[in-house]
Design a protein around this motif. Sequence first.
Motif, PDB file in Angstrom:
ATOM      1  N   ASN A   2       0.838  -1.189   0.000  1.00  0.00           N
ATOM      2  CA  ASN A   2       0.000   0.000   0.000  1.00  0.00           C
ATOM      3  C   ASN A   2       0.882   1.252   0.000  1.00  0.00           C
ATOM      4  OD1 ASN A   2      -1.598   2.196   0.836  1.00  0.00           O
ATOM      5  ND2 ASN A   2      -2.965   0.868   1.991  1.00  0.00           N
ATOM      6  N   PRO A   3       0.632   2.208  -0.907  1.00  0.00           N
ATOM      7  CA  PRO A   3       1.485   3.408  -0.979  1.00  0.00           C
ATOM      8  C   PRO A   3       1.518   4.217   0.321  1.00  0.00           C
ATOM      9  CG  PRO A   3       0.043   3.285  -2.900  1.00  0.00           C
ATOM     10  CD  PRO A   3      -0.358   2.174  -1.970  1.00  0.00           C
ATOM     11  N   LYS A   4       0.414   4.268   1.045  1.00  0.00           N
ATOM     12  CA  LYS A   4       0.388   5.013   2.310  1.00  0.00           C
ATOM     13  C   LYS A   4       1.278   4.335   3.350  1.00  0.00           C
ATOM     14  CE  LYS A   4      -4.086   7.230   1.822  1.00  0.00           C
ATOM     15  NZ  LYS A   4      -5.408   7.453   2.393  1.00  0.00           N
ATOM     16  N   VAL A   5       1.221   3.030   3.406  1.00  0.00           N
ATOM     17  CA  VAL A   5       2.062   2.279   4.346  1.00  0.00           C
ATOM     18  C   VAL A   5       3.531   2.429   3.961  1.00  0.00           C
ATOM     19  CG1 VAL A   5       2.624  -0.028   5.210  1.00  0.00           C
ATOM     20  CG2 VAL A   5       0.234   0.642   4.912  1.00  0.00           C
ATOM     21  N   LYS A   6       3.786   2.358   2.672  1.00  0.00           N
ATOM     22  CA  LYS A   6       5.148   2.520   2.173  1.00  0.00           C
ATOM     23  C   LYS A   6       5.696   3.898   2.556  1.00  0.00           C
ATOM     24  CE  LYS A   6       7.593   1.705  -2.169  1.00  0.00           C
ATOM     25  NZ  LYS A   6       7.412   1.429  -3.602  1.00  0.00           N
ATOM     26  N   ASN A   7       4.898   4.934   2.379  1.00  0.00           N
ATOM     27  CA  ASN A   7       5.314   6.291   2.729  1.00  0.00           C
ATOM     28  C   ASN A   7       5.548   6.429   4.231  1.00  0.00           C
ATOM     29  OD1 ASN A   7       5.924   8.985   1.833  1.00  0.00           O
ATOM     30  ND2 ASN A   7       4.038   9.614   2.855  1.00  0.00           N
ATOM     31  N   MET A   8       4.684   5.807   5.044  1.00  0.00           N
ATOM     32  CA  MET A   8       4.883   5.840   6.500  1.00  0.00           C
ATOM     33  C   MET A   8       6.190   5.157   6.879  1.00  0.00           C
ATOM     34  SD  MET A   8       0.981   5.305   8.028  1.00  0.00           S
ATOM     35  CE  MET A   8       1.484   3.870   8.845  1.00  0.00           C
ATOM     36  N   CYS A   9       6.505   4.076   6.223  1.00  0.00           N
ATOM     37  CA  CYS A   9       7.775   3.375   6.487  1.00  0.00           C
ATOM     38  C   CYS A   9       8.964   4.254   6.129  1.00  0.00           C
ATOM     39  CB  CYS A   9       7.834   2.063   5.713  1.00  0.00           C
ATOM     40  SG  CYS A   9       6.690   0.810   6.316  1.00  0.00           S
ATOM     41  N   CYS A  11       9.021   7.566   6.015  1.00  0.00           N
ATOM     42  CA  CYS A  11       9.082   8.672   6.975  1.00  0.00           C
ATOM     43  C   CYS A  11       9.709   8.219   8.294  1.00  0.00           C
ATOM     44  CB  CYS A  11       7.690   9.257   7.211  1.00  0.00           C
ATOM     45  SG  CYS A  11       7.034  10.177   5.803  1.00  0.00           S
ATOM     46  N   LYS A  51       5.535  17.289   1.410  1.00  0.00           N
ATOM     47  CA  LYS A  51       4.657  16.830   2.493  1.00  0.00           C
ATOM     48  C   LYS A  51       5.341  15.763   3.346  1.00  0.00           C
ATOM     49  CE  LYS A  51       0.143  14.720   3.330  1.00  0.00           C
ATOM     50  NZ  LYS A  51      -1.061  14.147   2.707  1.00  0.00           N
ATOM     51  N   SER A  52       5.927  14.774   2.702  1.00  0.00           N
ATOM     52  CA  SER A  52       6.594  13.698   3.434  1.00  0.00           C
ATOM     53  C   SER A  52       7.829  14.202   4.176  1.00  0.00           C
ATOM     54  CB  SER A  52       6.989  12.568   2.482  1.00  0.00           C
ATOM     55  OG  SER A  52       5.846  11.955   1.956  1.00  0.00           O
TER      56      SER A  52
END
Length: 172
Positions: A2-9, A11, A51-52
Amino acid sequence: MNPKVKNMCYCSMFACSVALLAQIKIDLPGLVPITLQTLGIYIIACSLTPKSAVITTIVYVIMGSIGLPVFTGFRGGLSSLLGPTGGYIFSFPITSLIISIIINNKNSIIRKIIAMITGTAVCYLIGTIWFIYVTNNTIITALTVCVIPFIFGDIIKIAIASTLSTKIKTKL
């Protein structure tokens, strides 16, 4: 993934990287040590979206403000943020935002260097103003302690970040 999970990882990984880089330090006679924190901020700002990058640096500041030992010298807590070097820490989200916006997905080395020089100037400005406020020093003393000793090292960090961030961004 999931792109959101990937981005959280991403960050969280970058926030932890800044925490590790903060521990590499050289103490100076003044109150502000030389660290590699800003190298981490440069890499974050050059590798992630605005944003990230801001979210990552805010996560780092929050981690330290709640007491996790992520600031230089394994310090954490509000006393670190309210002390003489707190202004530099507070400037990290703003610095990363400025750098990331200037780069704006245009990965030219010149654009990255200009962005990081601009971001560094903002970091110096906010941190030095805070230092003057907290320590009641003059502008000359603050520049002598908080800016001049760091210029050469920041030039080296900018050069390193220019190269590393290009490689990191291609892997992300």
